[in-house]
Write a protein that holds these residues in place. Structure first.
Motif, mmCIF file in Angstrom:
data_model
loop_
_atom_site.group_PDB
_atom_site.id
_atom_site.type_symbol
_atom_site.label_atom_id
_atom_site.label_comp_id
_atom_site.label_asym_id
_atom_site.label_seq_id
_atom_site.Cartn_x
_atom_site.Cartn_y
_atom_site.Cartn_z
ATOM 1 N N ALA A 53 -42.323 5.446 77.428
ATOM 2 C CA ALA A 53 -41.469 5.417 78.487
ATOM 3 C C ALA A 53 -41.805 6.211 79.823
ATOM 4 O O ALA A 53 -42.550 6.954 79.373
ATOM 5 C CB ALA A 53 -40.139 5.776 78.036
ATOM 6 N N ASP A 54 -40.964 5.919 80.923
ATOM 7 C CA ASP A 54 -41.456 6.822 81.894
ATOM 8 C C ASP A 54 -40.149 7.461 82.502
ATOM 9 O O ASP A 54 -39.905 8.272 83.386
ATOM 10 C CB ASP A 54 -42.203 6.540 82.998
ATOM 11 C CG ASP A 54 -41.663 5.027 83.572
ATOM 12 O OD1 ASP A 54 -40.724 4.973 84.518
ATOM 13 O OD2 ASP A 54 -42.169 4.036 83.042
ATOM 14 N N ILE A 55 -38.818 6.982 81.808
ATOM 15 C CA ILE A 55 -37.626 7.584 82.401
ATOM 16 C C ILE A 55 -36.727 7.522 81.044
ATOM 17 O O ILE A 55 -36.445 6.715 80.035
ATOM 18 C CB ILE A 55 -36.782 6.368 83.445
ATOM 19 C CG1 ILE A 55 -37.639 6.153 84.490
ATOM 20 C CG2 ILE A 55 -35.361 6.824 83.548
ATOM 21 C CD1 ILE A 55 -37.182 5.393 85.373
ATOM 22 N N ILE A 56 -36.026 8.742 80.928
ATOM 23 C CA ILE A 56 -34.861 8.690 79.969
ATOM 24 C C ILE A 56 -33.627 8.806 80.241
ATOM 25 O O ILE A 56 -33.322 9.523 81.595
ATOM 26 C CB ILE A 56 -35.270 10.227 79.188
ATOM 27 C CG1 ILE A 56 -36.736 10.240 78.692
ATOM 28 C CG2 ILE A 56 -34.429 10.371 77.866
ATOM 29 C CD1 ILE A 56 -37.041 11.750 78.126
ATOM 30 N N VAL A 57 -32.648 8.137 79.697
ATOM 31 C CA VAL A 57 -31.050 8.099 80.196
ATOM 32 C C VAL A 57 -30.395 8.815 78.937
ATOM 33 O O VAL A 57 -30.185 8.309 78.064
ATOM 34 C CB VAL A 57 -30.632 6.765 80.529
ATOM 35 C CG1 VAL A 57 -29.178 6.808 81.049
ATOM 36 C CG2 VAL A 57 -31.746 5.936 81.804
ATOM 37 N N ARG A 58 -29.738 9.652 79.473
ATOM 38 C CA ARG A 58 -28.704 10.386 78.431
ATOM 39 C C ARG A 58 -27.288 10.405 79.135
ATOM 40 O O ARG A 58 -27.099 10.477 80.369
ATOM 41 C CB ARG A 58 -29.046 11.921 78.356
ATOM 42 C CG ARG A 58 -30.562 11.924 77.608
ATOM 43 C CD ARG A 58 -30.621 13.461 77.199
ATOM 44 N NE ARG A 58 -32.014 13.850 76.498
ATOM 45 C CZ ARG A 58 -33.264 13.675 76.946
ATOM 46 N NH1 ARG A 58 -33.240 13.334 78.323
ATOM 47 N NH2 ARG A 58 -34.203 13.952 76.069
ATOM 48 N N PRO A 59 -26.497 10.387 78.050
ATOM 49 C CA PRO A 59 -25.035 10.331 78.431
ATOM 50 C C PRO A 59 -24.726 11.955 78.954
ATOM 51 O O PRO A 59 -25.454 12.792 78.791
ATOM 52 C CB PRO A 59 -24.278 10.330 77.160
ATOM 53 C CG PRO A 59 -25.350 10.447 75.977
ATOM 54 C CD PRO A 59 -26.493 10.289 76.632
ATOM 55 N N PRO A 60 -23.483 11.792 79.866
ATOM 56 C CA PRO A 60 -23.112 13.172 80.263
ATOM 57 C C PRO A 60 -22.874 14.244 79.412
ATOM 58 O O PRO A 60 -22.567 14.117 78.377
ATOM 59 C CB PRO A 60 -21.698 12.995 80.936
ATOM 60 C CG PRO A 60 -21.796 11.393 81.233
ATOM 61 C CD PRO A 60 -22.567 10.638 79.949
ATOM 62 N N ASN A 61 -23.373 15.524 79.686
ATOM 63 C CA ASN A 61 -23.223 16.639 78.683
ATOM 64 C C ASN A 61 -24.072 16.616 77.850
ATOM 65 O O ASN A 61 -24.143 17.388 76.777
ATOM 66 C CB ASN A 61 -21.815 16.895 78.297
ATOM 67 C CG ASN A 61 -20.799 16.933 79.754
ATOM 68 O OD1 ASN A 61 -21.004 17.493 80.700
ATOM 69 N ND2 ASN A 61 -19.712 16.478 79.398
ATOM 70 N N ALA A 62 -24.959 15.692 77.460
ATOM 71 C CA ALA A 62 -25.996 15.680 76.206
ATOM 72 C C ALA A 62 -27.099 16.612 76.770
ATOM 73 O O ALA A 62 -27.493 17.009 77.813
ATOM 74 C CB ALA A 62 -26.589 14.401 76.408
ATOM 75 N N SER A 63 -27.678 17.265 75.554
ATOM 76 C CA SER A 63 -28.704 18.059 75.687
ATOM 77 C C SER A 63 -29.992 17.662 75.854
ATOM 78 O O SER A 63 -30.096 16.494 75.705
ATOM 79 C CB SER A 63 -28.592 18.968 74.300
ATOM 80 O OG SER A 63 -29.947 19.704 74.330
ATOM 81 N N ALA A 195 -25.727 4.776 70.386
ATOM 82 C CA ALA A 195 -27.009 5.306 70.676
ATOM 83 C C ALA A 195 -26.936 6.671 71.127
ATOM 84 O O ALA A 195 -25.703 7.338 71.416
ATOM 85 C CB ALA A 195 -27.843 4.790 71.559
ATOM 86 N N SER A 196 -28.017 7.521 70.988
ATOM 87 C CA SER A 196 -27.951 8.913 71.563
ATOM 88 C C SER A 196 -28.727 8.890 72.911
ATOM 89 O O SER A 196 -28.149 9.695 73.650
ATOM 90 C CB SER A 196 -29.074 9.690 70.790
ATOM 91 O OG SER A 196 -28.691 9.700 69.111
ATOM 92 N N LEU A 197 -29.572 8.059 73.107
ATOM 93 C CA LEU A 197 -30.205 7.880 74.698
ATOM 94 C C LEU A 197 -31.129 6.652 74.585
ATOM 95 O O LEU A 197 -30.999 5.787 73.853
ATOM 96 C CB LEU A 197 -31.270 9.281 74.704
ATOM 97 C CG LEU A 197 -32.260 9.409 73.765
ATOM 98 C CD1 LEU A 197 -33.448 8.741 73.858
ATOM 99 C CD2 LEU A 197 -32.411 10.820 73.550
ATOM 100 N N PHE A 198 -31.732 6.550 75.856
ATOM 101 C CA PHE A 198 -32.265 5.360 76.324
ATOM 102 C C PHE A 198 -33.536 5.764 76.986
ATOM 103 O O PHE A 198 -33.525 6.398 77.759
ATOM 104 C CB PHE A 198 -31.117 4.340 77.288
ATOM 105 C CG PHE A 198 -29.939 4.058 76.573
ATOM 106 C CD1 PHE A 198 -29.686 2.903 75.900
ATOM 107 C CD2 PHE A 198 -28.795 5.176 76.855
ATOM 108 C CE1 PHE A 198 -28.303 2.671 75.337
ATOM 109 C CE2 PHE A 198 -27.807 4.595 76.237
ATOM 110 C CZ PHE A 198 -27.305 3.530 75.689
#
Length: 371
Positions: A53-63, A195-198
């Motif tokens: 992957a070349d992009i990581i998407v995380r929810p708000p306030n995630a570490s 999910a934790s992240l994308f």
């Protein structure tokens, strides 16, 4: 002078040995904590770099640490991300800690999407055949299990206190070492559809900023964290990890104090025991600088011997851990060997300064009359 220094050290072999071992312990403490902490950081960075992957998407306030945060958001967000104009692949992932038998991160993946980022390189076996299957990497497969059973395709292993059949063994370097179906891991965590992240693979690296803007343009995702893989890796350094440098400095400080106190006590005792000898040297014309030089040279010899012993022990420890726990990175780098040697030498010299000064100030007449 060198013969005098060597004779002084050999005159009290047990005390000299204890001092050498103390310095060695100081060096081993420094190298071990650095190897464990930096090894974990570098391993996480290397593993992430192999996902594809070349992009990581995380929810708000995630570490930004991939295994922290649970599974707080719906996995179906991946379907929205996959429809972005410049997204070639988008897939959800769950990451969770496994504290059983050591610290390990368990990955829950949608096999089709995760494999599309960059295909798994199977060494044996193949993809999941059912919800109770697990995929492991070759390093995890060669590490020892609690019951001593081999981790081979078709074998049953325990993950998060549940039995799973090994469906395939893959080459290491693709995020984690243990992979479960995302729904299976989500169910264990009480969030079967989350999910934790994308992870996203763009159609062209030049479009990364466009993808970021497209995600922020979606109202429900406006507050999400969107990072390129390069941005994420830039954060995986000791300066950005919470408490990393504090813990490292604390251990090094403790190690220096141990070395300082042992050398101080050893040299101070040696000076007291050799009061008459020092008086003889001074009566024969030895200067204060000569006396200080003798004490500091003794300290230097002890420290060098301790550093060499410490580095040898650290190397043996590395070989042992690599054999017993191949999934635990334990790099003992030349850079930190040199640093540990320098830290030990400085601490030892500081510990020897007062005893050397005290020896140099002794009055030769009083010293000769000392019994």
């Amino acid at each position: 002078m060198n013969k005098l220094v060597l004779g002084n050290l050999l005159h009290r072999p047990l005390r000299t040995l204890i001092s050498v071992v103390a310095v060695a312990i100081e060096v081993v403490m420094i190298l071990s904590i650095v190897a464990i902490m930096i090894g974990q950081v570098s391993n996480a960075s290397n593993q992430q770099g192999g996902i594809g992957a070349d992009i990581i998407v995380r929810p708000p306030n995630a570490s930004f640490i991939s295994s922290v945060g649970g599974a707080p958001v719906p996995a179906k967000i991946a379907d929205v991300l996959a429809k972005l104009p410049h997204a070639a692949v988008a897939t959800p992932v769950i990451t969770d800690f496994n504290m059983q038998g050591g610290i390990e991160t368990i990955w829950g993946i949608d096999y089709a999407g995760f494999n599309a980022l960059k295909p798994f390189e199977f060494l044996s076996g193949g993809p999941f055949q059912g919800p109770n299957d697990v995929i492991i990497d070759d390093i995890y497969a060669h590490s020892k299990s609690k019951d001593g059973a081999p981790r081979v395709v078709g074998a049953t292993i325990e993950v998060l206190k549940h039995p799973y059949r090994v469906a395939g063994i893959v080459k290491h370097g693709k995020g984690g070492r243990v992979f479960l179906p995302i729904h299976t891991l989500g169910t264990l965590m009480g969030n079967p559809d989350n999910a934790s992240l994308f992870y996203i693979r763009s159609d062209d690296l030049k479009n990364q900023e466009a993808i970021r803007n497209e995600i922020y343009a979606i109202p429900a995702l406006a507050n999400y964290q969107v990072q390129t893989m390069q941005e994420w890796m830039s954060l995986m350094t000791p300066d950005h990890l919470p408490g990393f440098n504090i813990a490292l400095r604390s251990v090094i400080t403790i190690a220096v104090i141990v070395g300082f106190l042992v050398i101080f006590q050893s040299m101070y005792t040696a000076v007291l025991e050799r009061t008459r000898e020092i008086g003889i040297l001074k009566s024969m014309g030895a200067s204060k600088g000569y006396i200080v030089n003798v004490v500091l040279r003794e300290t230097a010899v002890v420290t060098v011997a301790g550093v060499v012993l410490g580095i040898v022990i650290a190397e043996l420890l590395r070989l042992f851990l690599n054999f017993e726990f191949p999934s635990l990175p334990f790099p003992v780098t030349m850079d930190w060997r040199i640093r540990a040697a320098g830290i030990a030498l400085v601490g030892s010299m500081l510990g020897a300064i007062y005893p050397a000064w005290k020896a140099a100030r002794k009055d030769p007449i009083d010293a000769l009359a000392y019994e």
